[in-house]
Each structure stands twice: as C-alpha cells, then as structure tokens.
Design an enzyme around this catalytic site. Structure first.
Site, short mmCIF file in Angstrom:
data_model
loop_
_atom_site.label_atom_id
_atom_site.label_comp_id
_atom_site.label_asym_id
_atom_site.label_seq_id
_atom_site.Cartn_x
_atom_site.Cartn_y
_atom_site.Cartn_z
N HIS A 228 40.47 -32.37 -37.26
CA HIS A 228 41.91 -33.03 -35.88
C HIS A 228 40.86 -32.74 -34.66
CE1 HIS A 228 44.96 -31.62 -38.51
NE2 HIS A 228 44.89 -33.32 -39.08
N GLU A 231 41.56 -31.01 -31.04
CA GLU A 231 41.89 -29.85 -31.29
C GLU A 231 40.42 -28.95 -30.55
OE1 GLU A 231 44.61 -30.01 -34.71
OE2 GLU A 231 42.97 -28.67 -35.79
N HIS A 326 40.31 -25.33 -37.34
CA HIS A 326 40.94 -25.99 -36.70
C HIS A 326 42.03 -25.26 -35.55
CE1 HIS A 326 42.66 -28.77 -39.30
NE2 HIS A 326 41.67 -27.61 -40.20
N GLU A 399 42.11 -21.50 -38.20
CA GLU A 399 43.69 -21.81 -36.61
C GLU A 399 43.01 -20.96 -35.58
OE1 GLU A 399 45.41 -23.99 -36.73
OE2 GLU A 399 45.84 -24.87 -39.03
#
Ligand SMILES: [Zn+2]
Length: 518
Positions: A228, A231, A326, A399
């Site tokens: 992504h 990010e 991420h 994350e």
C-alpha cells in the site's frame, strides 16, 4: 491541470467530475484578480515524486479548501497528500481545509496532525495538534474535513506538507545502491521484475554466503513491505530491519549464520512514485489479489508469489515466516494480524512470535494483535500465503500506526518518529533470534545465555527479557530502552517545532465554526 474540476468527495454523487491530476505550480489568486501573482498569493505544487494535491479553492485571503487527488484509476481512495506551498509573505496566516478524505475514522481524532518542513528547516515535524481540527463539515456535504492553521514565517522558504513522513521509490533505490556498493558478502540484490511503468521490483537476500550452497536445508524468513503505497511507515520499519540484519551486532551475525532473509522492500513501486494511498497505477488494491495475480495487471505480486512458491517447493528450503509490513490509519502501536487455523496446534504455534516481539518492542501491542479469517481480508498476502505455504510456516501482517503508540508504563501516547519506526524494524529482527532459540534451532554463542526456559514465553515474556538482559550485555533491556527514549525526548509533537504559531484569532476563527470535533 485539474484544478478547475470538482471532486464529489462521495461515491454516491456521480454528477461531478473527479480530480485527476496534481496541481502544477498553481497560483491561487483572489476572484477577479488578473496579472502576475503578488507575494502572498500562494503557489501550490504536487508535480513531484510521491506528490499528491488535486485542487485548491480560494475561500478567503486566509482560507483555502484543498482536495486530495484520488488514487490513479481508483477514485475511492483519498488519504495521502504531499504538496509544497511557496510565494508566501512573512507572518502570513492561513487555514487549510482538506475536504475530500475517503475515510471517516481517523487518527486525527486522537491527536494526529500533518507533517511540515521547509527549505531552511528540512527535518519533518508534526504541526502541533492544538492547531488541527477534524470534524464533519456542513459546507462539504457533511464530509469529514481536517482543518489546520499555519503561520508562514520565512518569505523565501518553500514549505512542504504531507500526511506522514514520505519515503519515495528514489530513496529506496539510493539506499539499495549504497548497500550494494559496500560489497558485503552476505548481501545481494536482484531484480524480480519491472513494473508497468518500468520501475524495479527489488528483492534482497541477507545471509552468510555458506548458506547459499544448497547442500543443507535452510530456514528462510520472507518479508515484504509497501504493497500500500501511502503506508510510508512500513518502509521505515523495513529499513530498520535491513540496517540491523547487515550490522555488526552480535545478534545480526548469529542470524546471518543460521537464517536466509529474503526481503522485498517495496511491492508497489508505481503506486509509491505516483503518490497513491492504496492502489497500483491501474487502480488495483494489490493486497486483494494474491490468490491469482496476473502477470500483466499485478506483475510485482506475480513475481513475488512465484519466488515464494518456488522456495516452498524446494526441499532444501523451509519458509518459516512470511511477514507483510503495513501502516494503520486508525489504531495506535505496532501489532500483528495472523490467521486462524482449524489445526489448534498450528494456531497456538503462531501466537508465539507476536508475544516475543511484544517483549522486545515497547511499542508493540498484543491487545491490538488478532487472528482472523474475515472475508474482507481474502486475497491479502497473509491470508493467501497462510493457505498455500507449508503448514509449518507462520504468516503475519505487521501493522504500525501512522501516528503514535502507548506503552504499558504510560497512559499518554508517544508520536512515532522516523527513528521510532526503524526501531520497530530492529526489534523485529532481533525477535527472530528469540524465536529460533525457543524452538532450539539456534544455540550458538554469543547469546546462548539467553535461551529461555521451556515454556517461559507462556508465563510472561517481560520477565524472561529482564532475566536475559542481565546475562547478555548485547541485549538492551526494556527498561534501558525506556530510559533512552526519555532522555532524548525527541517526539516532535510536544516540543517546539520551529515554525511560527498562528495567532489566537485564527485559531478562534476555526473554533467558532459550526463544527463538532470527533
Ligand atoms: Zn496496508
């Protein structure tokens, strides 16, 4: 230039044309004004790598509505912004309203604020949270709007504003070029494929050269990041991991001797270059296409999955880990997502690594970590590879918050810095040693004293870590590291950021509006 077009800001409203290009040295002048822009007529630009700003509307001399340019070929995603402002007057005070976010939940509710730097102050800092407002705005069809006040203080400076610390494709290329020049015998870089726009998909391998001889079975850790493109924290985490693994740190040396690390640091180079938030050039959310990646539509996924499947089929290779890094736009801390499996033993085995990481990284939250098989996550790297790699492999999404973390020792939250993100990467790296010691794969010195007692991870990882730090001088204890953080206190939000404060009148102007803070 797309500045005359109007973005709906809402998927249901199809009567208005979308914003499609970035503003290009766009001078915003008062209505009816003609002639050359005067000093103080702000010039906005986003025509540079990772730039994103689609349109600017003049509201008053003091106030501007800003529109994020949606992801290429996918107007649903509008979060990342990154633009410059110049031609300012000294002491010029403004309010910028970012009016077309595609998300409603946001860390802006928790005190997150945009980043700023300028030519004479090139270090990114966060605008103080007291100048930032996030609210549902009646003037913009009740969209969520983020407004911030700012005072330009130096006439000759070019100011740059961004959603989070930028990390560009070019920056990664320069970083990898420099690593290659060092001629380290335990580091290699290969080109997996070219993207649709002919950018490099790099994979690096870090391991002792003896491990490349395929006579013996090799344990492999496979890491990917930045599928992504908005990010950016994931790139800092990934660089921290790489920096640690190639270092002279005793833990890094032991890891290189025993494990093969394969890292794809940027899975979506075109999306990164273009300043997208979520999608590739062609508008695909690549993290929903791992099941059947297409060689022409998702070439970077196709190439990466092929390598992973090849490794998985190789009898001399054991892929122990697949971790995809991420950044998270609504939660705090670092945390992991894993899979649920019907095989209880496998399910339990995979809960071990997050616990070990939690013991090493004060910003890692086990409370936020969870294991699921949500339909909405089908097609992600973690879900797909969890289903097709060997049953002994562990697949996770790591994350990290776009904004901040809370530790168990403090109730206030600490904003992440670039260094804070890299530290999480270093802690991720050292956790592999803990894991491989726990499963008795690594027993060699210098860290044999840190082999935990069987079952120790179940009874409280912090205690084990404390015990370990007393016997192994190479391991910083959790408390040592906390002391270091406190000493440096370099978390920008509470400190003076060097930029002028907008005066109270501008802040009151914001506060007096018909707005609700969420
Ligand atoms: Zn993501």
């Amino acid at each position: 230039m797309a500045d005359k077009k109007v973005d709906s800001g809402s998927e249901s409203d199809s009567t208005e044309e979308p914003v499609v290009g970035n503003v290009n040295k766009f001078a915003v002048v008062p209505p009816g004004y003609s002639g050359r822009p005067k000093k103080g007529h702000l010039i906005f630009d986003a025509c540079f790598e990772c730039g994103n700003l689609g349109r600017v509307d003049y509201i008053t001399e003091y106030e501007y509505d800003l529109f994020i340019r949606p992801d290429t070929c996918n107007p649903r995603f509008r979060v990342w912004f990154n633009f410059t402002v110049e031609n300012v007057k000294s002491d010029q005070r403004v309010i910028f309203n970012i009016v077309n976010f595609s998300k409603t939940k946001s860390l802006y509710r928790d005190g997150m604020s945009p980043m700023v730097k300028s030519t004479s102050r090139p270090k990114w800092v966060r605008i103080p949270a007291k100048h930032v407002y996030y609210y549902r705005c009646p003037d913009h069809r009740k969209n969520y709007v983020m407004s911030f006040s700012f005072c330009f203080d130096r006439e000759d400076d070019v100011y740059q504003f961004a959603y989070c610390y930028p990390y560009s494709y070019t920056r990664l290329q320069n970083y990898l070029d420099n690593l290659e020049k060092k001629n380290m015998d335990f580091f290699s870089r290969e080109l997996l494929c070219l993207t649709v726009q002919q950018r490099r998909l790099d994979m690096i391998t870090i391991t002792h050269p003896d491990n490349l001889d395929m006579d013996e079975v090799r344990h492999t850790v496979f890491i990917t990041a930045r599928v992504h493109p908005g990010e950016t924290p994931s790139s800092f985490v990934c660089q921290g991991l790489i920096d640690f693994l190639i270092s002279n740190h005793p833990i890094a040396k032991v890891l290189r001797e025993h494990i093969v690390f394969k890292i794809v640091p940027m899975l979506n180079p075109d999306g990164v270059y273009l300043g997208n938030y979520r999608c590739s050039l062609m508008g695909f959310d690549l993290n929903r296409h791992w099941l059947e990646p297409s060689p022409w539509a998702h070439p970077t996924l196709y190439a990466t999955k092929n390598i992973l499947m090849e490794l998985d089929r190789n009898e001399k290779v054991i892929v122990d880990f697949y971790i995809d890094i991420h950044a998270h736009s609504t939660l705090m801390n670092g945390f992991m997502y894993g899979n649920t499996y019907d095989d209880i033993e496998r399910y339990e085995r995979q809960s071990v690594f997050p616990k070990l990481l939690g013991a090493n990284a004060e910003d890692f939250s086990l409370a936020n970590t969870n294991f699921n098989k949500d339909a909405v996550k089908a097609g992600t790297g973690r879900r797909t590879l969890g289903g097709c790699l060997d049953d002994n492999s562990h697949c996770y999404t790591l994350e990290v918050s776009f904004f901040s973390y809370q530790t168990s020792a403090s109730s206030s939250s600490l904003p992440y810095t670039e260094e804070g993100y890299m530290k999480l990467g270093r802690n991720l790296a050292r956790t592999f040693l803990d894991y491989y010691k726990l499963v008795n794969f690594i027993t060699a010195k210098p860290s044999s004293s840190i082999v935990p007692k069987p079952g120790a991870y179940r009874s409280g990882v912090r205690d084990r870590q404390h015990e370990r730090s007393q016997t192994d001088p190479t391991v910083e204890s959790y408390e040592d590291r906390r002391r270091t953080y406190n000493r440096h206190g370099d978390f920008g939000i509470n400190s003076c950021n060097g930029f002028g404060d907008p005066p109270t009148s501008i802040r009151l102007q914001l506060r007096d509006r018909d707005m609700r803070k969420y």
